[in-house]
Design a protein around this motif. Structure first.
Motif, PDB file in Angstrom:
ATOM      1  N   VAL A   1      35.709  43.216 113.082  1.00 20.43           N
ATOM      2  CA  VAL A   1      37.162  43.605 113.474  1.00 20.43           C
ATOM      3  C   VAL A   1      37.849  44.188 112.236  1.00 20.43           C
ATOM      4  N   GLN A   2      37.744  43.523 111.090  1.00 20.70           N
ATOM      5  CA  GLN A   2      38.668  43.926 109.821  1.00 20.70           C
ATOM      6  C   GLN A   2      38.204  45.184 109.488  1.00 20.70           C
ATOM      7  N   ARG A   3      36.889  45.627 109.368  1.00 21.09           N
ATOM      8  CA  ARG A   3      36.340  47.017 109.002  1.00 21.09           C
ATOM      9  C   ARG A   3      36.986  48.238 109.919  1.00 21.09           C
ATOM     10  N   GLN A   4      36.636  47.726 111.304  1.00 19.30           N
ATOM     11  CA  GLN A   4      36.897  48.992 112.306  1.00 19.30           C
ATOM     12  C   GLN A   4      38.135  49.009 112.457  1.00 19.30           C
ATOM     13  N   LEU A   5      39.201  48.002 112.243  1.00 18.33           N
ATOM     14  CA  LEU A   5      40.523  48.382 112.296  1.00 18.33           C
ATOM     15  C   LEU A   5      40.965  48.955 111.148  1.00 18.33           C
ATOM     16  N   ASP A   6      40.500  48.605 109.947  1.00 21.45           N
ATOM     17  CA  ASP A   6      41.024  49.176 108.704  1.00 21.45           C
ATOM     18  C   ASP A   6      40.787  50.927 108.672  1.00 21.45           C
TER      19      ASP A   6
ATOM     20  N   MET B   1      40.965  52.574 111.356  1.00 21.05           N
ATOM     21  CA  MET B   1      42.134  53.255 112.164  1.00 21.05           C
ATOM     22  C   MET B   1      43.406  53.191 111.563  1.00 21.05           C
ATOM     23  N   PHE B   2      43.497  52.314 110.567  1.00 26.00           N
ATOM     24  CA  PHE B   2      44.714  52.322 109.774  1.00 26.00           C
ATOM     25  C   PHE B   2      44.776  53.205 108.673  1.00 26.00           C
ATOM     26  N   LYS B   3      43.649  53.560 108.165  1.00 26.21           N
ATOM     27  CA  LYS B   3      43.670  54.628 107.309  1.00 26.21           C
ATOM     28  C   LYS B   3      43.702  55.715 107.751  1.00 26.21           C
ATOM     29  N   ALA B   4      43.184  55.993 109.033  1.00 25.40           N
ATOM     30  CA  ALA B   4      43.303  57.273 109.681  1.00 25.40           C
ATOM     31  C   ALA B   4      44.759  57.600 110.288  1.00 25.40           C
ATOM     32  N   THR B   5      45.321  56.782 110.294  1.00 31.96           N
ATOM     33  CA  THR B   5      46.879  56.855 110.916  1.00 31.96           C
ATOM     34  C   THR B   5      47.920  56.835 109.350  1.00 31.96           C
ATOM     35  N   GLY B   6      47.284  57.065 108.159  1.00 33.43           N
ATOM     36  CA  GLY B   6      47.972  57.391 106.999  1.00 33.43           C
ATOM     37  C   GLY B   6      48.251  56.063 106.320  1.00 33.43           C
TER      38      GLY B   6
ATOM     39  N   LEU C   1      51.158  50.294 118.226  1.00 35.67           N
ATOM     40  CA  LEU C   1      50.862  49.650 119.251  1.00 35.67           C
ATOM     41  C   LEU C   1      49.640  50.333 120.028  1.00 35.67           C
ATOM     42  N   GLY C   2      49.755  51.516 119.970  1.00 34.88           N
ATOM     43  CA  GLY C   2      48.674  52.473 120.491  1.00 34.88           C
ATOM     44  C   GLY C   2      47.194  52.040 119.813  1.00 34.88           C
ATOM     45  N   VAL C   3      47.358  52.078 118.520  1.00 34.20           N
ATOM     46  CA  VAL C   3      46.072  51.705 117.910  1.00 34.20           C
ATOM     47  C   VAL C   3      45.398  50.413 118.318  1.00 34.20           C
ATOM     48  N   TYR C   4      46.408  49.363 118.319  1.00 30.61           N
ATOM     49  CA  TYR C   4      46.038  48.037 119.108  1.00 30.61           C
ATOM     50  C   TYR C   4      45.305  48.340 120.259  1.00 30.61           C
TER      51      TYR C   4
END
Length: 506
Positions: free
Chosen positions: A53-58, A60-65, A192-195
Motif C-alpha cells: 500500500v505504502q509503496r504504490q501510494l508513494d 502516486m504521490f510523487k507523480a502528483t508533485g 481525493l482522486g488519487v485515493y
RNA sequence: CGGGCUGUGGCUCAGCUUGGUAGAGCGCUUGAAUGGGGUUCAAGAGGUCCCGGGUUCAAAUCCCGGCAGCCCGACCA
C-alpha cells in the motif's frame, strides 16, 4: 476426511460478522493485540500488505508533485491550543508526555524530571507542520509547499479493533500550502482522486466520494472530502479523507507570505490521509468464510508454490522443479511489476499447508509434484474460486499467462465488490422505507441488514442528529458535481438540494 | 466514565455451588505410520490456579481488599 462444506473460519460472516473479522485476521496471521491495550502488533503477512500500500501510494504521490519529509512524534501542548476547533476534536484522545526520566523508588520506577511544558503524542500533525511552514514560507515564490509524511499517530481510543480503530496507527499525512484558495481546493480534489483511484485499481474497492457534513468534518477544516467504502455487513467505512483547511491553520500558525503585489496574505492549506484502516477495509470487503481474500496487487506474495513432497525418492527433484518454476514465474510481470512468488517447503502435511494459504488469501496456489514433472504441467488453484477447484495447465502456458490471470483475479474482485455495493444501495424517498431498510428483522439478534441509502436531506444538523439517534445512521457523504436532483427531505418536509449517502458506519 | 462478566500449562477452557494429591482439548517435543491434502498412533515436557490479606487442620474453591482483561453503553478526523 472430506468435508467440502466446512468453512475454515468460524463463525461465518452471516453468523457473527465482528467475530468472523477477528478470526480472519488471526487465521491469516496478519496481526494481534499487544501487551499495550489498543496497540497492535502487525505481523509479517499484514506488514507485507501495508508495504505494498505504502509503496504504490508513494509512487502516486510523487507523480502528483509531492515529496516526503518527517516531522516529530511529539508536539508541544501549546501548539494544539492554537486552533480552537482542533482542540475540541482531539483533546479528549491525546496521550500526554509529562516527564523525561525514571527514578527507582522502593524497587519501582517512578516518573521524575517533570517537563516545563507537556508534550502530546501527535494525533495528527497540522500544528507542528504549520509552525515549520510558517518559517519556510516568506514569499509567494516559496509556494506551493507539497509535503507528505509516512508516520504513526496516537489517538487514545476507548474501544479498539484491529486495523479499524487502534490507539496507535500508521498512516500518511500530506500537508500542503498554497498561494490561492482555488489552488488549495484543487489540491484537495486532486488527492481525493488519487485515493479513489488507488482504492479502485489497487484495493479493488469501489468507493463513493463526496463531502462530509459539518458534524463529520475534520476539526478545524473548512471542508472535508472523503472516500467511503461498503463492506460485507453493508456498513460504510471512511477509507480516506482530504481536507481543505482554508486559512484556519495558517492563521493559527502564522503561515504568511508576501504576495505578488507586495502585500501580506495567509497561505491556503490542505491535509489528506489514509491509514492502516485500509487493511481492515480490505479484509471486510473481500474475504469469505474460508478466510482472507487478497487483491493480487497488494498481496505480499501473489503465488505460493506448494511442492508435493509425499515420496522421499522424488523429494529433491520436486524441490528443484519448484525452484525452477519460481524463477520462471519471477520473470513475468503483473500490473507492471515483477510477479511475487514464494515456495512453501515446510515439512508439514500438504493439506494443512494448502489450507493455511487459503486462509492467508494468497491469490494463486500452485502445486507441483512428481506427476506434474512427468507431464510438464502444474496444478493451479485460484483464491477467488472454490477451495477444491483445480486446473492443470501445461507449465509453460501457465507461466506465460500468469500476469493476466492475476489481473483477472484483481478485476474480478472489483466487479464482485461493485455488484455487492450496487445491490445494497437504494434510492429511498420516505421515512418509512428508510426505517425499514435500516431496522433489523430480528431485534434480539440483529442480522446483517441495510446498506447505503440515497435520500434527500434538508441540510440541517437537527435532521441529521434525529436520524442518528433514532437509527444510528449517519450521512457518509454528500456527493458533488454530477446530476444533482432537487427534492423533499422525508424527515422535515423541507426542500432538499440533492440526495446524500446515508449508512451505518464503522 | 456508568452496568455486567471473567482471571487455572503457550492457547481455549472444565473444576469452585458442597474446601481434601492440579485436569481436558488444542499446541509443543520425540518416535513410528500416512502421503495430490483440512492426518493417525504412542510417549514426553510444561502450572507462583491474577496479587495481597483473612477464615480453616487444610483454600484454585469460602470472605475482604486490590489489579488486569472482556462485553454492553457513553465517546470516536
Amino acid at each position: 476426511m472430506n468435508a467440502p462444506s466446512k468453512a475454515a473460519i468460524s463463525p461465518t460472516r452471516a453468523a457473527n460478522f465482528p467475530e468472523w473479522y477477528q478470526q480472519v485476521i488471526k487465521a491469516a496471521d496478519l496481526a494481534e493485540n499487544s501487551d499495550v491495550r489498543g496497540c497492535m502488533i502487525i505481523k509479517p503477512w499484514g506488514w507485507g500488505i501495508w508495504e505494498n500500500v505504502q509503496r504504490q501510494l508513494d509512487v502516486m504521490f510523487k507523480a502528483t508533485g509531492h515529496v516526503n519529509a518527517y516531522f516529530p512524534l511529539f508536539i508541544p501542548l501549546s501548539f494544539l491550543e492554537k486552533e480552537a476547533e482542533h482542540v475540541e476534536g482531539f483533546a479528549k484522545e491525546c496521550a500526554v508526555v509529562t516527564h523525561h526520566r525514571l527514578e527507582a523508588r522502593d524497587g519501582k520506577l517512578v516518573p521524575a524530571g517533570e517537563l516545563n511544558e507537556p508534550l502530546i503524542v501527535r494525533p495528527t500533525s497540522e500544528t507542528i507542520i504549520g509552525a515549520a511552514y510558517a518559517r519556510w514560507v516568506q514569499s509567494y515564490r516559496d509556494l506551493p509547499v507539497l509535503i507528505n509524511q509516512w508516520a504513526n499517530v496516537v489517538r487514545w481510543e476507548m474501544r479498539p479493533r484491529l486495523f479499524l480503530r487502534t490507539a496507535e496507527f500508521l498512516w500518511q499525512e500530506g500537508h500542503t500550502a498554497h498561494e490561492t484558495k482555488e489552488e488549495a481546493l484543487a489540491e484537495t480534489e486532486k488527492m481525493l482522486g488519487v485515493y479513489e483511484k488507488f482504492a479502485r485499481e489497487h484495493l479493488a474497492l469501489p468507493v463513493f466520494t463526496g463531502e462530509k457534513s459539518e458534524s463529520e468534518r475534520f476539526p478545524g477544516a473548512v471542508s472535508t472530502l472523503c472516500i467511503e467504502a461498503m463492506v460485507q455487513d453493508r456498513k460504510a467505512i471512511q477509507a480516506g479523507t482530504s481536507h481543505f483547511l482554508g486559512q484556519n491553520f495558517s492563521r493559527a500558525s502564522g503561515i504568511q507570505f508576501t504576495t505578488r503585489e507586495g502585500g501580506q496574505e495567509l497561505a491556503w492549506t490542505t491535509s489528506w490521509g489514509v491509514s492502516t484502516r485500509l487493511i481492515g477495509t480490505l479484509i471486510m470487503a473481500h474475504s469469505d468464510d474460508d478466510g482472507l481474500v487478497l487483491p493480487p496487487r497488494v498481496a505480499p506474495s501473489q503465488i505460493v508454490i506448494l511442492p508435493v513432497l509425499s515420496k522421499p525418492d522424488s523429494r529433491s527433484a520436486v524441490l528443484q522443479a519448484a525452484e525452477e518454476l519460481a524463477t520462471k514465474l519471477r520473470t513475468q510481470t503483473a500490473f507492471g511489476e515483477p510477479v511475487r512468488v514464494e515456495i512453501d517447503q515446510r515439512d508439514a502435511g500438504g493439506g494443512v499447508k494448502n489450507w493455511e494459504w487459503i486462509k492467508k488469501g494468497v491469490p494463486l496456489r500452485v502445486e507441483i509434484g512428481p506427476r506434474d514433472i512427468e507431464k510438464a504441467s502444474v496444478a493451479v488453484s485460484r483464491r477467488d474460486r472454490g477451495p477444491k477447484e483445480k486446473e492443470f495447465p501445461v507449465q509453460a502456458e501457465f507461466v506465460a499467462s500468469v500476469g493476466s490471470i492475476l489481473e483477472s483475479i484483481q478485476s474480478g474482485l472489483l466487479a464482485r465488490a461493485t455488484a455487492f455495493r450496487d445491490e445494497h444501495t437504494r434510492t429511498l424517498d420516505s421515512a418509512e422505507e428508510f426505517r425499514a431498510f435500516f431496522t433489523p428483522q430480528n431485534s434480539e439478534q440483529p442480522e446483517i441488514h441495510g446498506g447505503f441509502a440515497l435520500a434527500h436531506w434538508d441540510g440541517t444538523a437537527e435532521t441529521e442528529e434525529k436520524i442518528k439517534s433514532e437509527l444510528k445512521v449517519t450521512i457518509r457523504c454528500i456527493p458533488r458535481g454530477t446530476e444533482t436532483e432537487a427534492g423533499v427531505c422525508p424527515w422535515s418536509g423541507c426542500p432538499s438540494k440533492q440526495r446524500v449517502v446515508f449508512a451505518k458506519s464503522y
